[in-house]
Scaffold this motif. Structure first.
Motif, PDB file in Angstrom:
ATOM      1  N   THR A   1      55.348 -10.258  37.252  1.00 48.32           N
ATOM      2  CA  THR A   1      56.475 -10.706  38.080  1.00 48.32           C
ATOM      3  C   THR A   1      57.697  -9.830  37.819  1.00 48.32           C
ATOM      4  OG1 THR A   1      55.666 -12.987  38.089  1.00 48.32           O
ATOM      5  CG2 THR A   1      57.995 -12.638  38.632  1.00 48.32           C
ATOM      6  N   GLY A   2      57.895  -9.475  36.548  1.00 49.12           N
ATOM      7  CA  GLY A   2      58.999  -8.577  36.206  1.00 49.12           C
ATOM      8  C   GLY A   2      58.839  -7.223  36.869  1.00 49.12           C
ATOM      9  N   PHE A   3      57.617  -6.692  36.875  1.00 48.70           N
ATOM     10  CA  PHE A   3      57.372  -5.416  37.561  1.00 48.70           C
ATOM     11  C   PHE A   3      57.716  -5.536  39.045  1.00 48.70           C
ATOM     12  CE2 PHE A   3      53.803  -4.416  34.292  1.00 48.70           C
ATOM     13  CZ  PHE A   3      54.745  -4.020  33.375  1.00 48.70           C
ATOM     14  N   TYR A   4      57.255  -6.628  39.653  1.00 46.95           N
ATOM     15  CA  TYR A   4      57.491  -6.842  41.081  1.00 46.95           C
ATOM     16  C   TYR A   4      58.997  -6.876  41.388  1.00 46.95           C
ATOM     17  CZ  TYR A   4      57.283  -9.251  45.612  1.00 46.95           C
ATOM     18  OH  TYR A   4      57.420  -9.594  46.932  1.00 46.95           O
ATOM     19  N   ASP A   5      59.728  -7.651  40.583  1.00 56.84           N
ATOM     20  CA  ASP A   5      61.181  -7.785  40.828  1.00 56.84           C
ATOM     21  C   ASP A   5      61.912  -6.458  40.614  1.00 56.84           C
ATOM     22  OD1 ASP A   5      60.808 -10.445  41.391  1.00 56.84           O
ATOM     23  OD2 ASP A   5      61.335 -11.139  39.365  1.00 56.84           O
ATOM     24  N   ALA A   6      61.520  -5.702  39.584  1.00 55.44           N
ATOM     25  CA  ALA A   6      62.206  -4.442  39.293  1.00 55.44           C
ATOM     26  C   ALA A   6      61.967  -3.429  40.408  1.00 55.44           C
ATOM     27  CB  ALA A   6      61.718  -3.886  37.954  1.00 55.44           C
ATOM     28  N   ILE A   7      60.720  -3.359  40.884  1.00 63.01           N
ATOM     29  CA  ILE A   7      60.426  -2.411  41.959  1.00 63.01           C
ATOM     30  C   ILE A   7      61.143  -2.824  43.246  1.00 63.01           C
ATOM     31  CG2 ILE A   7      58.576  -1.470  43.400  1.00 63.01           C
ATOM     32  CD1 ILE A   7      56.717  -1.783  40.941  1.00 63.01           C
ATOM     33  N   SER A   8      61.192  -4.125  43.514  1.00 58.01           N
ATOM     34  CA  SER A   8      61.911  -4.601  44.706  1.00 58.01           C
ATOM     35  C   SER A   8      63.401  -4.268  44.605  1.00 58.01           C
ATOM     36  CB  SER A   8      61.725  -6.116  44.867  1.00 58.01           C
ATOM     37  OG  SER A   8      60.352  -6.439  45.056  1.00 58.01           O
ATOM     38  N   ALA A   9      63.987  -4.421  43.430  1.00 60.12           N
ATOM     39  CA  ALA A   9      65.413  -4.145  43.251  1.00 60.12           C
ATOM     40  C   ALA A   9      65.731  -2.669  43.416  1.00 60.12           C
ATOM     41  CB  ALA A   9      65.866  -4.626  41.873  1.00 60.12           C
ATOM     42  N   ALA A  10      64.755  -1.798  43.154  1.00 56.92           N
ATOM     43  CA  ALA A  10      64.996  -0.363  43.278  1.00 56.92           C
ATOM     44  C   ALA A  10      65.085   0.084  44.726  1.00 56.92           C
ATOM     45  CB  ALA A  10      63.885   0.408  42.571  1.00 56.92           C
ATOM     46  N   ALA A  11      64.616  -0.742  45.641  1.00 59.03           N
ATOM     47  CA  ALA A  11      64.606  -0.342  47.050  1.00 59.03           C
ATOM     48  C   ALA A  11      66.024  -0.133  47.584  1.00 59.03           C
ATOM     49  CB  ALA A  11      63.869  -1.402  47.879  1.00 59.03           C
ATOM     50  N   GLY A  12      66.926  -1.068  47.262  1.00 56.73           N
ATOM     51  CA  GLY A  12      68.292  -0.976  47.770  1.00 56.73           C
ATOM     52  C   GLY A  12      69.015   0.295  47.364  1.00 56.73           C
ATOM     53  N   PRO A  13      69.169   0.599  46.071  1.00 57.87           N
ATOM     54  CA  PRO A  13      69.867   1.825  45.667  1.00 57.87           C
ATOM     55  C   PRO A  13      69.256   3.087  46.254  1.00 57.87           C
ATOM     56  CG  PRO A  13      69.588   0.379  43.786  1.00 57.87           C
ATOM     57  CD  PRO A  13      68.803  -0.225  44.904  1.00 57.87           C
ATOM     58  N   LEU A  14      67.919   3.088  46.469  1.00 60.09           N
ATOM     59  CA  LEU A  14      67.258   4.279  46.987  1.00 60.09           C
ATOM     60  C   LEU A  14      67.290   4.351  48.511  1.00 60.09           C
ATOM     61  CD1 LEU A  14      64.162   4.424  44.604  1.00 60.09           C
ATOM     62  CD2 LEU A  14      66.315   5.669  44.439  1.00 60.09           C
ATOM     63  N   GLY A  15      67.915   3.349  49.128  1.00 59.94           N
ATOM     64  CA  GLY A  15      68.055   3.376  50.578  1.00 59.94           C
ATOM     65  C   GLY A  15      66.786   3.034  51.314  1.00 59.94           C
ATOM     66  N   LEU A  16      65.911   2.258  50.715  1.00 57.30           N
ATOM     67  CA  LEU A  16      64.647   1.896  51.345  1.00 57.30           C
ATOM     68  C   LEU A  16      64.701   0.465  51.851  1.00 57.30           C
ATOM     69  CD1 LEU A  16      62.220   3.427  48.686  1.00 57.30           C
ATOM     70  CD2 LEU A  16      63.022   4.475  50.824  1.00 57.30           C
TER      71      LEU A  16
ATOM     72  N   MET B   1      50.891 -13.172  42.826  1.00 59.64           N
ATOM     73  CA  MET B   1      52.191 -13.752  42.513  1.00 59.64           C
ATOM     74  C   MET B   1      52.146 -15.268  42.706  1.00 59.64           C
ATOM     75  SD  MET B   1      54.308 -11.426  41.556  1.00 59.64           S
ATOM     76  CE  MET B   1      55.897 -12.176  41.853  1.00 59.64           C
ATOM     77  N   SER B   2      51.413 -15.703  43.717  1.00 63.09           N
ATOM     78  CA  SER B   2      51.356 -17.148  43.958  1.00 63.09           C
ATOM     79  C   SER B   2      50.317 -17.839  43.074  1.00 63.09           C
ATOM     80  CB  SER B   2      51.036 -17.424  45.434  1.00 63.09           C
ATOM     81  OG  SER B   2      49.791 -16.825  45.784  1.00 63.09           O
ATOM     82  N   GLY B   3      49.201 -17.135  42.808  1.00 65.09           N
ATOM     83  CA  GLY B   3      48.134 -17.774  42.041  1.00 65.09           C
ATOM     84  C   GLY B   3      48.247 -17.547  40.542  1.00 65.09           C
ATOM     85  N   GLY B   4      49.042 -16.594  40.140  1.00 64.21           N
ATOM     86  CA  GLY B   4      49.185 -16.339  38.724  1.00 64.21           C
ATOM     87  C   GLY B   4      48.092 -15.417  38.206  1.00 64.21           C
ATOM     88  N   PHE B   5      48.150 -15.100  36.955  1.00 59.36           N
ATOM     89  CA  PHE B   5      47.193 -14.183  36.333  1.00 59.36           C
ATOM     90  C   PHE B   5      45.947 -14.967  35.926  1.00 59.36           C
ATOM     91  CE2 PHE B   5      45.410 -11.816  32.786  1.00 59.36           C
ATOM     92  CZ  PHE B   5      45.441 -10.520  33.266  1.00 59.36           C
ATOM     93  N   ASP B   6      44.797 -14.390  36.246  1.00 60.03           N
ATOM     94  CA  ASP B   6      43.539 -15.046  35.905  1.00 60.03           C
ATOM     95  C   ASP B   6      42.866 -14.240  34.795  1.00 60.03           C
ATOM     96  OD1 ASP B   6      41.317 -16.557  35.777  1.00 60.03           O
ATOM     97  OD2 ASP B   6      40.423 -15.795  37.638  1.00 60.03           O
ATOM     98  N   GLY B   7      42.830 -14.771  33.592  1.00 61.04           N
ATOM     99  CA  GLY B   7      42.304 -14.034  32.456  1.00 61.04           C
ATOM    100  C   GLY B   7      41.217 -14.812  31.716  1.00 61.04           C
ATOM    101  N   GLN B   8      40.380 -14.045  31.064  1.00 62.81           N
ATOM    102  CA  GLN B   8      39.301 -14.639  30.258  1.00 62.81           C
ATOM    103  C   GLN B   8      39.158 -13.857  28.960  1.00 62.81           C
ATOM    104  OE1 GLN B   8      36.055 -14.138  33.087  1.00 62.81           O
ATOM    105  NE2 GLN B   8      35.925 -16.372  33.355  1.00 62.81           N
ATOM    106  N   TYR B   9      38.739 -14.606  27.967  1.00 62.31           N
ATOM    107  CA  TYR B   9      38.327 -13.949  26.732  1.00 62.31           C
ATOM    108  C   TYR B   9      36.837 -13.615  26.874  1.00 62.31           C
ATOM    109  CZ  TYR B   9      42.543 -16.047  24.689  1.00 62.31           C
ATOM    110  OH  TYR B   9      43.810 -16.427  24.412  1.00 62.31           O
TER     111      TYR B   9
END
Length: 507
Positions: free
Chosen positions: A48-63, A1-9
């Motif tokens: 980052t979107g995956f990370y935020d969505a999974i984090s947001a699911a914690a509250g409704p599920l009581g985690l 998350m801090s370093g970003g995605f490292d990709g190569q062709y």
């Protein structure tokens, strides 16, 4: 998350050596080159979107959010090589979606496990996590809005959604029920609680006005990521907050109008004397458990008022008869003292006096009130028609005796008291009608005169005869007048409209 995605062709290279058309050797190699910065940024945004969505699911599920994010931070993503050789643009997009979808599933299952029972056919774990979290959140919001308990398990919440059909169906149904069956005050309170909770999640307090909300929006620091996030969230909440404040103002205005109308209706009922309607309004404002007690209080108050009214009526009646008594006593005293004068027919005056005396003794107040005046008129006529002063004195005494008898009867009926001497005189007096009749038939006397001649004797005899005839006529006229008046009053009582006779059809 801090370093970003490292990709190569990468490119796989195959080299072959041939001699006379025959491959003598084959070599493979791979060449790498750095992926473009834009491609790496796009891939970083995806994860980052995956990370935020999974984090947001914690509250409704009581985690615990901290625990979920700690697991996410320890997860290493490695998507490996993706071979795009020979694929079209659509095929490349499909393959990348499958690769990133699998990465999201692994990330979601690692952070929040245990939702496999809710996974539908063809649905990835990440998609299941988002659907379950949003469903539970929708159920919690709906139950909070309706004032119901939100202590439901994930399984119970999902089952409730399934019974409605979809989350949209449940939200629409509960929203319509809330709008139709909850009062404006209840709706405003529920929306205020929701708005307060949403702002509290951003660390902000609930403003109390439109101006306060605007000031809160303008206070956000757009140079920071947190400030920008809060700014966007507040802008998105702005329409709902405006509706909430407007509804509260409308409710306050409606309440003021309702109070004003209730006050006017109360005043109208008071002017109309509608005690029943006024008490009904009072009961509506009381708790149901206290209404029976209030009705008992009213019943006792009614009984006391009825008793007071009866006592007041009795006192008024006694006062009226007391006034009549005083008038009669005054007339008796006047007769025995000073004489009054009044012109008119003696027979008519006698008839009126007799009729009023009979009615007064039977309880007619108006007749009793008229007796003093009728007595004065009668004695005034008697003074003009009496033959001697002795006759006039007898008429005065009989009239006074009649009034005293009437007074005694009235006093007994009304429960009042009169002078003992007057009562004794009245009780010992002979029948007034008999005395009146005897007086009218009495023989007049003329003072003796020794110097008168025989002619005067004849005139005296003639005068006596005329006087006797006059007396008989007076008695007859008085009797006729009295009987006629009494008959007329009796006939007037036969029917309410004064008809002498009334008929009705036999059953």
């Amino acid at each position: 998350m801090s370093g970003g995605f490292d990709g190569q062709y990468y490119t796989d290279i195959q080299k072959k050596k041939k001699f006379l058309g025959i491959t003598t050797s084959t070599r493979y190699s791979t060449q790498y080159s750095e992926a473009s910065a834009e491609l790496e940024r796009q891939f970083s945004l995806i994860f980052t979107g995956f990370y935020d969505a999974i984090s947001a699911a914690a509250g409704p599920l009581g985690l615990s959010l901290d625990e979920v994010q700690a697991r996410l931070d320890s997860f290493v993503i490695n998507i490996g090589k993706i071979d795009l050789k020979g694929l079209t643009g659509a095929q490349i997009q499909e393959k990348l979606a499958a690769v990133f979808g699998a990465a999201a599933d692994n990330l979601a299952r690692y952070a929040i496990a245990g939702l496999d029972q809710f996974q539908q056919v063809g649905e990835g774990y990440f998609e299941t996590l988002i659907r379950v979290a949003s469903s539970v959140e929708a159920v919690t919001g709906a139950m909070t809005m309706l004032g119901r308990s939100t202590n439901l398990t994930i399984a119970a919440s999902m089952n409730l959604v399934e019974l409605f059909g979809t989350v949209s169906d449940m939200t629409a149904a509960t929203g319509e029920y809330f709008a139709l069956y909850y009062t404006g005050t209840e709706q405003a309170a529920a929306r205020t609680a929701q708005m307060t909770s949403a702002l509290a999640g951003m660390g902000l307090a609930m403003p109390d006005s439109i101006a306060g909300f605007r000031a809160l929006v303008e206070a956000q620091d757009l140079t920071t990521e947190a400030g920008r996030a809060a700014y966007v969230a507040l802008i998105q909440l702005a329409p709902a907050f405006a509706d909430l404040v407007g509804a509260a103002q409308d409710a306050a205005s409606a309440a003021a109008i309702a109070d004003e109308r209730a006050s006017l209706e109360w005043r109208l009922l008071e002017l109309q004397g509608d005690t029943t309607a006024l008490r009904a309004l009072d009961l509506d404002q009381l708790d149901a458990s206290n209404r029976a007690l209030q009705q008992q209080i009213w019943a006792l108050e009614d009984q006391r008022q009825a008793a007071e009214a009866a006592a007041s009526a009795a006192e008024k009646l006694r006062s009226a008869w007391a006034a009549i008594t005083e008038a009669l006593i005054a007339e008796i005293e006047r007769i025995r003292g000073v004489m009054g004068t009044k012109t008119g027919s003696y027979a008519e005056a006698l008839a009126k006096f007799n009729n009023a005396s009979m009615l007064a003794r039977s309880g007619d107040q108006e007749a009793a009130k008229s007796l003093p005046g009728l007595s004065q008129a009668l004695l005034s006529q008697a003074a003009e028609t009496a033959r001697t002063s002795e006759d006039l004195a007898r008429l005065q005494g009989l009239t006074a005796a009649s009034l005293e008898q009437t007074l005694a009867i009235i006093a007994r009926a009304a429960g009042t008291s009169v002078d003992a001497e007057t009562t004794a005189t009245a009780s010992s007096a002979p029948g007034w009608w008999d005395q009146f009749a005897a007086n009218q038939m009495g023989t007049a006397t003329i003072p003796a005169n020794d110097d008168q001649s025989a002619l005067l004797d004849e005139l005296r005899a003639l005068r006596q005869e005329v006087a006797d005839l006059r007396g008989e006529q007076r008695i007859a006229s008085a009797a006729i007048a009295s009987g006629t008046t009494k008959t007329a009053r009796i006939l007037e009582r036969v029917t309410p409209d004064g008809d002498a006779l009334s008929t009705r059809t036999a059953a």
